[in-house]
Design an enzyme around this catalytic site. Structure first.
Site, PDB file in Angstrom:
ATOM      1  N   SER A   1      23.141 107.091   7.986  1.00 49.11           N
ATOM      2  CA  SER A   1      23.312 107.905   9.058  1.00 49.11           C
ATOM      3  C   SER A   1      22.453 109.104   9.187  1.00 49.11           C
ATOM      4  O   SER A   1      22.029 109.953  10.210  1.00 49.11           O
ATOM      5  CB  SER A   1      24.636 108.770   9.167  1.00 49.11           C
ATOM      6  OG  SER A   1      24.967 109.439   8.147  1.00 49.11           O
TER       7      SER A   1
ATOM      8  N   LYS B   1      25.821 115.562   6.820  1.00 54.62           N
ATOM      9  CA  LYS B   1      25.299 115.478   8.269  1.00 54.62           C
ATOM     10  C   LYS B   1      24.682 116.975   8.461  1.00 54.62           C
ATOM     11  O   LYS B   1      24.884 117.711   7.638  1.00 54.62           O
ATOM     12  CB  LYS B   1      26.422 115.569   9.431  1.00 54.62           C
ATOM     13  CG  LYS B   1      27.183 114.096   9.325  1.00 54.62           C
ATOM     14  CD  LYS B   1      26.395 112.890   9.756  1.00 54.62           C
ATOM     15  CE  LYS B   1      27.293 111.911  10.015  1.00 54.62           C
ATOM     16  NZ  LYS B   1      27.368 110.987   8.740  1.00 54.62           N
TER      17      LYS B   1
END
Length: 146
Positions: A67, A104
């Site tokens: 990701s 993230k």
């Protein structure tokens, strides 16, 4: 060694770097044409002094997944995470979200907090009051295998 585990990340303290010192050549290594070897000056380099600013609050974790590939964080890379740093907009953070660790990019504005992946195959996560959410630490460095 103190560890924290989830599906996404295994976090551990940087005891493995204690008193480590590797040869360090304090010159730029050319990625173009080679330079003469006798220009090198050897020193000792301690990775814990270079990568770890706050020993008591720094942990390492391995990335699991794709990701964050757009930010240069690939599967199995080793992250250096400092829990003493303040979270801020655009920082890359390790977060504990609904029972799992994730890494993230933080997006923060007057409307709220989002966790932004750096891969378009993954959705942006809006943090709400229903989430069990903690910003666990800020990524300061990444160590890669080549």
């Amino acid at each position: 060694m103190k560890t924290y585990k989830s599906k996404a990340l295994t976090l551990f303290k940087p005891e493995i770097l204690k008193n480590s010192g590797a040869a360090f050549f304090d010159t730029g290594i050319s990625a173009g044409f080679p330079s003469p070897a006798d220009d090198f000056s050897e020193h000792r380099l301690s990775l814990d002094h270079t990568l770890v600013k706050n020993k008591e609050t720094t942990f390492f974790a391995r990335v699991s997944g794709q990701s964050m590939i757009g930010a240069g964080l690939n599967d199995n890379d080793l992250l250096v995470i400092d829990r003493s740093l303040e979270p801020a907009h655009n920082k890359i953070a390790v977060c504990f979200l609904d029972g799992e660790f994730t890494v993230k990019r933080l997006k923060v504005n007057a409307e709220g907090i989002w966790l932004q992946p750096e891969n378009t195959d993954y959705p942006i996560i809006k943090i709400t009051n229903q989430n069990d959410f903690v910003i666990w630490g800020i990524v300061t460095n990444v160590i890669k295998k080549v």
